[in-house]
Design an enzyme around this catalytic site. Structure first.
Site: not given
Ligand code: ADP
Ligand code: ADP
Ligand code: ZN
Length: 225
Positions: A13, A88, A127, A161, A172
């Site tokens: 994302k 979420r 990541r 992170r 998660r």
């Molecule tokens: P990822 O990119 O791996 O999906 P995020 O960066 O979006 O993770 O979120 C990291 C953490 O922040 C989540 O595990 C949660 O604890 C909190 N968080 C983020 N967005 C939300 C949301 N919309 N509702 C509740 N908790 C959230």
């Molecule tokens: P999210 O925001 O959904 O948690 P990220 O965009 O941070 O996910 O992506 C998670 C990890 O995977 C990052 O290190 C990113 O560079 C890598 N990544 C993202 N998209 C792809 C893909 N299509 N194939 C392989 N690796 C990817």
């Protein structure tokens, strides 16, 4: 254009949001980034959220809804925005619907990144991001062009992170399945859900995202004509 990005942690994302932001010149609103900034700044919200985030659980709907409501009223959101990591829960989705309706706005599309759950731990454990500009990288799948130097800003410091450790990732992923996956039928019922294959290489996912968004823009144009 107002877009919601859906998919489990590691689905891509944030990576694609960066591209959408640059392409359509609309801000990327990442609730995870906002919460991490609040934790770093030691604000009240940050103090409340820190332990919850470290445990891989979701921060309370009320706190998140308030953050988003305030953010979408900022002037840079006037032309649209990308919601990355929100909603979420179905409660957050209902709150978003109401928030937008109150402002005479509506969502254009909810974009799902469909990924094999088995790939997520590998994605997340590799990541890292640039400490200065936040650009995301991966040890294997998206290395900087020059080792140790950010492609975008030339920064040489990178961060990982705390919640990207395997123990937290499992929690998660469970939170996603239990609380966020129900949003897929929620948006499907509203005719807003579009799905792309998030397992393809990054550039191919971007191309699929571009195709979906171009169709949305076209439809929008037709509707407004
Ligand atoms: P990822 O990119 O791996 O999906 P995020 O960066 O979006 O993770 O979120 C990291 C953490 O922040 C989540 O595990 C949660 O604890 C909190 N968080 C983020 N967005 C939300 C949301 N919309 N509702 C509740 N908790 C959230
Ligand atoms: P999210 O925001 O959904 O948690 P990220 O965009 O941070 O996910 O992506 C998670 C990890 O995977 C990052 O290190 C990113 O560079 C890598 N990544 C993202 N998209 C792809 C893909 N299509 N194939 C392989 N690796 C990817
Ligand atoms: Zn950078």
């Amino acid at each position: 254009m107002r877009i919601v990005l859906l998919g489990p942690p590691g689905a891509g994302k944030g990576t694609q949001a960066g591209w959408i932001r640059d392409r359509y010149r609309i801000p990327q609103l990442s609730t995870g980034d906002m919460l991490r900034a609040a934790v770093a700044n030691g604000t009240e919200v940050g103090r409340q959220a820190k332990a919850i985030m470290e445990a891989g659980k979701l921060v309370s709907d009320d706190v998140i809804n308030a953050i988003v409501a305030e953010r979408i009223d900022q002037p840079d959101c006037a032309g649209g925005f990308i919601l990355d990591g929100f909603p979420r829960t179905t409660q957050q989705a209902a709150a978003l619907e109401q928030m937008l309706a109150e402002r005479g706005l509506a969502l254009d599309v909810a974009l799902e990144f469909k990924v094999d759950p088995a790939a997520l731990v590998e994605r997340i454990s590799g990541r890292f991001s640039c400490a200065s500009c936040g650009t995301g990288y991966h040890d294997q799948f998206r290395r900087p062009k020059v080792d140790g130097v950010c492609d975008v800003c030339g920064g040489t410091e990178f961060v990982r992170r705390k919640d990207d450790q395997p123990e937290t990732v499992q929690a998660r992923l469970e939170a996603y399945e239990a609380q966020t996956a129900p949003l897929l039928p929620y948006f499907r019922e509203r005719g807003l859900l579009r799905t792309v294959d998030g397992m393809a290489p990054i550039e191919e996912v971007t191309a699929a995202v571009a195709a979906v968004l171009e169709a949305v823009v076209k439809d929008d144009g037709a509707a407004n004509a």
